[in-house]
Write a protein that holds these residues in place. Sequence first.
Motif, PDB file in Angstrom:
ATOM      1  N   GLN A 150       0.833  -1.218  -0.079  1.00 55.35           N
ATOM      2  CA  GLN A 150       0.207  -0.085   0.042  1.00 55.35           C
ATOM      3  C   GLN A 150       0.772   1.148  -0.009  1.00 55.35           C
ATOM      4  O   GLN A 150       0.692   2.192  -0.833  1.00 55.35           O
ATOM      5  CB  GLN A 150      -0.866   0.089   1.281  1.00 55.35           C
ATOM      6  CG  GLN A 150      -1.928   1.161   1.274  1.00 55.35           C
ATOM      7  CD  GLN A 150      -2.842   1.019   2.231  1.00 55.35           C
ATOM      8  OE1 GLN A 150      -2.413   1.575   3.252  1.00 55.35           O
ATOM      9  NE2 GLN A 150      -4.256   1.086   2.028  1.00 55.35           N
ATOM     10  N   THR A 151       1.884   1.413   0.833  1.00 56.01           N
ATOM     11  CA  THR A 151       2.922   2.377   1.004  1.00 56.01           C
ATOM     12  C   THR A 151       3.446   2.505  -0.293  1.00 56.01           C
ATOM     13  O   THR A 151       3.692   3.699  -0.864  1.00 56.01           O
ATOM     14  CB  THR A 151       3.691   2.511   2.052  1.00 56.01           C
ATOM     15  OG1 THR A 151       3.027   2.249   3.347  1.00 56.01           O
ATOM     16  CG2 THR A 151       4.471   3.736   2.235  1.00 56.01           C
ATOM     17  N   ASP A 164       2.422   0.743 -12.549  1.00 54.61           N
ATOM     18  CA  ASP A 164       2.965  -0.240 -11.244  1.00 54.61           C
ATOM     19  C   ASP A 164       2.330   0.161  -9.995  1.00 54.61           C
ATOM     20  O   ASP A 164       2.130  -0.745  -9.125  1.00 54.61           O
ATOM     21  CB  ASP A 164       4.493   0.109 -11.128  1.00 54.61           C
ATOM     22  CG  ASP A 164       5.250  -0.493 -12.275  1.00 54.61           C
ATOM     23  OD1 ASP A 164       4.996  -1.227 -12.981  1.00 54.61           O
ATOM     24  OD2 ASP A 164       6.612  -0.125 -12.249  1.00 54.61           O
ATOM     25  N   ALA A 165       2.049   1.570  -9.535  1.00 51.68           N
ATOM     26  CA  ALA A 165       1.164   1.521  -8.284  1.00 51.68           C
ATOM     27  C   ALA A 165      -0.107   1.019  -8.614  1.00 51.68           C
ATOM     28  O   ALA A 165      -0.546   0.329  -7.239  1.00 51.68           O
ATOM     29  CB  ALA A 165       1.033   3.242  -8.325  1.00 51.68           C
ATOM     30  N   ILE A 166      -1.012   0.907  -9.577  1.00 54.01           N
ATOM     31  CA  ILE A 166      -2.184   0.035  -9.528  1.00 54.01           C
ATOM     32  C   ILE A 166      -2.102  -1.385  -9.123  1.00 54.01           C
ATOM     33  O   ILE A 166      -2.711  -1.651  -8.424  1.00 54.01           O
ATOM     34  CB  ILE A 166      -2.792   0.482 -10.880  1.00 54.01           C
ATOM     35  CG1 ILE A 166      -3.136   2.099 -11.140  1.00 54.01           C
ATOM     36  CG2 ILE A 166      -3.969  -0.412 -11.020  1.00 54.01           C
ATOM     37  CD1 ILE A 166      -3.702   2.416 -12.372  1.00 54.01           C
ATOM     38  N   VAL A 167      -0.960  -1.981  -9.551  1.00 57.23           N
ATOM     39  CA  VAL A 167      -0.700  -3.244  -9.474  1.00 57.23           C
ATOM     40  C   VAL A 167      -0.379  -3.384  -8.045  1.00 57.23           C
ATOM     41  O   VAL A 167      -0.877  -4.556  -7.311  1.00 57.23           O
ATOM     42  CB  VAL A 167       0.390  -3.880 -10.382  1.00 57.23           C
ATOM     43  CG1 VAL A 167       1.015  -5.165 -10.042  1.00 57.23           C
ATOM     44  CG2 VAL A 167       0.113  -3.709 -11.870  1.00 57.23           C
ATOM     45  N   ASN A 168       0.292  -2.410  -7.410  1.00 53.73           N
ATOM     46  CA  ASN A 168       0.753  -2.897  -6.024  1.00 53.73           C
ATOM     47  C   ASN A 168      -0.370  -2.604  -5.069  1.00 53.73           C
ATOM     48  O   ASN A 168      -0.496  -3.193  -4.050  1.00 53.73           O
ATOM     49  CB  ASN A 168       1.990  -1.864  -5.648  1.00 53.73           C
ATOM     50  CG  ASN A 168       3.338  -2.393  -6.399  1.00 53.73           C
ATOM     51  OD1 ASN A 168       3.478  -3.377  -6.183  1.00 53.73           O
ATOM     52  ND2 ASN A 168       4.089  -1.324  -6.824  1.00 53.73           N
ATOM     53  N   TYR A 216       0.427  -4.264   6.000  1.00 49.69           N
ATOM     54  CA  TYR A 216       0.983  -2.867   6.102  1.00 49.69           C
ATOM     55  C   TYR A 216      -0.289  -2.081   5.884  1.00 49.69           C
ATOM     56  O   TYR A 216      -0.763  -2.253   4.760  1.00 49.69           O
ATOM     57  CB  TYR A 216       2.070  -2.632   5.574  1.00 49.69           C
ATOM     58  CG  TYR A 216       3.441  -3.180   5.823  1.00 49.69           C
ATOM     59  CD1 TYR A 216       4.187  -2.587   6.971  1.00 49.69           C
ATOM     60  CD2 TYR A 216       3.934  -4.165   5.400  1.00 49.69           C
ATOM     61  CE1 TYR A 216       5.591  -3.141   7.069  1.00 49.69           C
ATOM     62  CE2 TYR A 216       4.980  -4.919   5.478  1.00 49.69           C
ATOM     63  CZ  TYR A 216       5.852  -4.314   6.423  1.00 49.69           C
ATOM     64  OH  TYR A 216       7.176  -4.778   6.744  1.00 49.69           O
ATOM     65  N   LYS A 217      -0.562  -1.148   6.792  1.00 48.90           N
ATOM     66  CA  LYS A 217      -1.530   0.062   6.463  1.00 48.90           C
ATOM     67  C   LYS A 217      -1.131   1.427   6.812  1.00 48.90           C
ATOM     68  O   LYS A 217      -0.646   1.428   7.931  1.00 48.90           O
ATOM     69  CB  LYS A 217      -2.923  -0.381   7.070  1.00 48.90           C
ATOM     70  CG  LYS A 217      -3.506  -1.703   6.666  1.00 48.90           C
ATOM     71  CD  LYS A 217      -4.103  -1.463   5.251  1.00 48.90           C
ATOM     72  CE  LYS A 217      -4.545  -2.851   4.652  1.00 48.90           C
ATOM     73  NZ  LYS A 217      -5.107  -2.712   3.124  1.00 48.90           N
ATOM     74  N   LEU A 218      -1.409   2.385   5.938  1.00 48.45           N
ATOM     75  CA  LEU A 218      -1.129   3.422   6.256  1.00 48.45           C
ATOM     76  C   LEU A 218      -1.647   4.124   7.647  1.00 48.45           C
ATOM     77  O   LEU A 218      -1.444   5.076   8.218  1.00 48.45           O
ATOM     78  CB  LEU A 218      -1.147   4.561   5.343  1.00 48.45           C
ATOM     79  CG  LEU A 218      -0.062   4.377   3.970  1.00 48.45           C
ATOM     80  CD1 LEU A 218      -0.402   5.179   2.826  1.00 48.45           C
ATOM     81  CD2 LEU A 218       1.195   5.083   4.665  1.00 48.45           C
ATOM     82  N   GLY A 219      -3.222   3.861   7.665  1.00 45.83           N
ATOM     83  CA  GLY A 219      -3.974   4.330   8.677  1.00 45.83           C
ATOM     84  C   GLY A 219      -4.062   5.733   8.792  1.00 45.83           C
ATOM     85  O   GLY A 219      -4.430   6.399   7.666  1.00 45.83           O
ATOM     86  N   ASN A 220      -4.145   6.550   9.816  1.00 50.27           N
ATOM     87  CA  ASN A 220      -4.441   7.838   9.875  1.00 50.27           C
ATOM     88  C   ASN A 220      -3.185   8.750   9.370  1.00 50.27           C
ATOM     89  O   ASN A 220      -3.176   9.989   9.454  1.00 50.27           O
ATOM     90  CB  ASN A 220      -4.872   8.256  11.180  1.00 50.27           C
ATOM     91  CG  ASN A 220      -4.031   7.903  12.194  1.00 50.27           C
ATOM     92  OD1 ASN A 220      -2.621   7.639  12.094  1.00 50.27           O
ATOM     93  ND2 ASN A 220      -4.144   8.116  13.512  1.00 50.27           N
ATOM     94  N   GLN A 221      -1.817   8.228   9.116  1.00 44.89           N
ATOM     95  CA  GLN A 221      -1.033   8.824   8.335  1.00 44.89           C
ATOM     96  C   GLN A 221      -1.311   9.085   6.957  1.00 44.89           C
ATOM     97  O   GLN A 221      -0.371  10.023   6.487  1.00 44.89           O
ATOM     98  CB  GLN A 221       0.401   7.931   8.479  1.00 44.89           C
ATOM     99  CG  GLN A 221       1.051   7.561   9.721  1.00 44.89           C
ATOM    100  CD  GLN A 221       1.204   8.565  10.727  1.00 44.89           C
ATOM    101  OE1 GLN A 221       0.909   8.670  11.715  1.00 44.89           O
ATOM    102  NE2 GLN A 221       1.940   9.544  10.281  1.00 44.89           N
ATOM    103  N   SER A 275      -6.957   2.184  -0.345  1.00 43.23           N
ATOM    104  CA  SER A 275      -6.426   1.795  -1.598  1.00 43.23           C
ATOM    105  C   SER A 275      -7.345   1.834  -2.772  1.00 43.23           C
ATOM    106  O   SER A 275      -6.530   2.241  -3.880  1.00 43.23           O
ATOM    107  CB  SER A 275      -5.801   0.294  -1.647  1.00 43.23           C
ATOM    108  OG  SER A 275      -4.748   0.182  -0.553  1.00 43.23           O
ATOM    109  N   ALA A 276      -8.386   1.694  -2.915  1.00 43.85           N
ATOM    110  CA  ALA A 276      -9.385   1.869  -3.725  1.00 43.85           C
ATOM    111  C   ALA A 276      -9.217   3.205  -4.358  1.00 43.85           C
ATOM    112  O   ALA A 276      -9.368   3.568  -5.623  1.00 43.85           O
ATOM    113  CB  ALA A 276     -10.569   1.598  -3.675  1.00 43.85           C
TER     114      ALA A 276
END
Length: 478
Positions: free
Chosen positions: A126-127, A181-185, A192-197, A205-206
């Motif tokens: 995600q990141t 590449d970003a869409i694939v990833n 891992y999740k970014l959360g409130n960061q 992600s959508a």
Amino acid sequence: MKNIKITITAVMALFLFQSCSEDKMDEINADKNNPTNIPSRLIITDVMSASAFTITGSDYSFYAGIYAELNAGKHNQMFNAQIRKGEPTAESTYNNPWNASYRQLKTLQTIIAKCSEGGSEVGNYQTLGVAQILYAYNLAILTDLFGDVPYSEASKPSEFLQPKVDKQEDIYNSVFALLKDAIVNLDKTTPYKLGNQDIIYASNSAKWKKAANGLLARYTMRLSLRKADYAAVISYVDASFSNVSEEFKLVHPNVPNPYALFKRDRDGLGVAKSFYDILKANGNADIRNQEFFTKIDGSVATFDNSLVFPVEGQTIYSNSALMNDKNPIYLMSYHELLFLKAEAQARLGLATAQATMNSAIKAAYTKAQEKTFTTQQADTYIASIGTLTGNALLKKIMVEKYISFYENEGIEAFNDIRRLKAMGNGDLIPMVNPQTEKFPNRFGYGQSDVSANLKVKEAFGDGSYVYTEKVWWAGGTR
């Protein structure tokens, strides 16, 4: 023999003591406020904020908005840009945002490496995907404004003290590759999740994928002179935002809108006469021409008021009535996305183009800002337009898109004007004071690299190339 054993034991004990002491001292001397290994999710928040405030919304947009005549410069460097006195050709003009662009790219490169194969956060898809989108976005702004720029070698300062200037065509290839590449990833499963960061999409992600597709639509349209692919633009739009809640923007209580901050601190921008005239030409059905502006004395400008506009030697100006700290900072708006689709449909001769334009106008009309308008007011104006076809429809799409960019989206207005001129459609967006012989075809490189990198210095020359050299996607060679 016994003495030798005692001596060896003592020496070994001394080494062990020194080793333990050094380890302990290293631990004691470590600066807890400056850790050497920071989780990527804690780094990327600052990049999101800086990308919106510093890159999208500040100096780049201020100057681009002046050249595109969304705004007019009132005094000091903004007035010099308005009358083309030094500012467009000076190496110091864009130095601060130029350096800021490279800081964002360097930080994002660190995040991408950390989340890629061999990095300490491998599997943090995600990141990684978000960083790739932000990298592509920042890189595209840099090359759109400056043309050929240091890129491939600039990311390796230990190897290349004077990095080469890469071709814009090659840089654009990287932009598209990063977004895809970003869409694939972002489709991959990750713990891992970014959360409130994540201060833009709250770890969704959508929505980040939709932002990537929106940017792909923007950049595909940007290359229309070199390789028109309007069907692809429509396809990317359809995979992007479905409503205003998904648009790529930053609204945060600790990040004020740069235009409002600039108004309060320096009051350097006024109303451009050409922009006011465009709104006035829409007639009374368009409520925006009564509400967008205020006079210098604070009274509200109505349709019949004559506003005073900046010309050399005058000091009285009209101001925007839209500025507010809480206004969104648009990295890509829903209305821009719909206008891209409308233009693509119109260029393909599709009957759906005007309906898409009407939806785009409504999205622009009702966007969140200091002055808000209702869907009923938007419908009243849309009804006054009538049925349009051919070039008249294409012109209306581009003029309405231009209006929708007031005042926070100056970079895209400047990009559109240069693209349309290159495509032979320069008449679609009327300009009152283009100063044709002194219309900036690009921004000039930043002083820090002009003074330190001989390759950049040679490309910069005396700075006058900004008036004569178009960027590659606008038909130039660099």
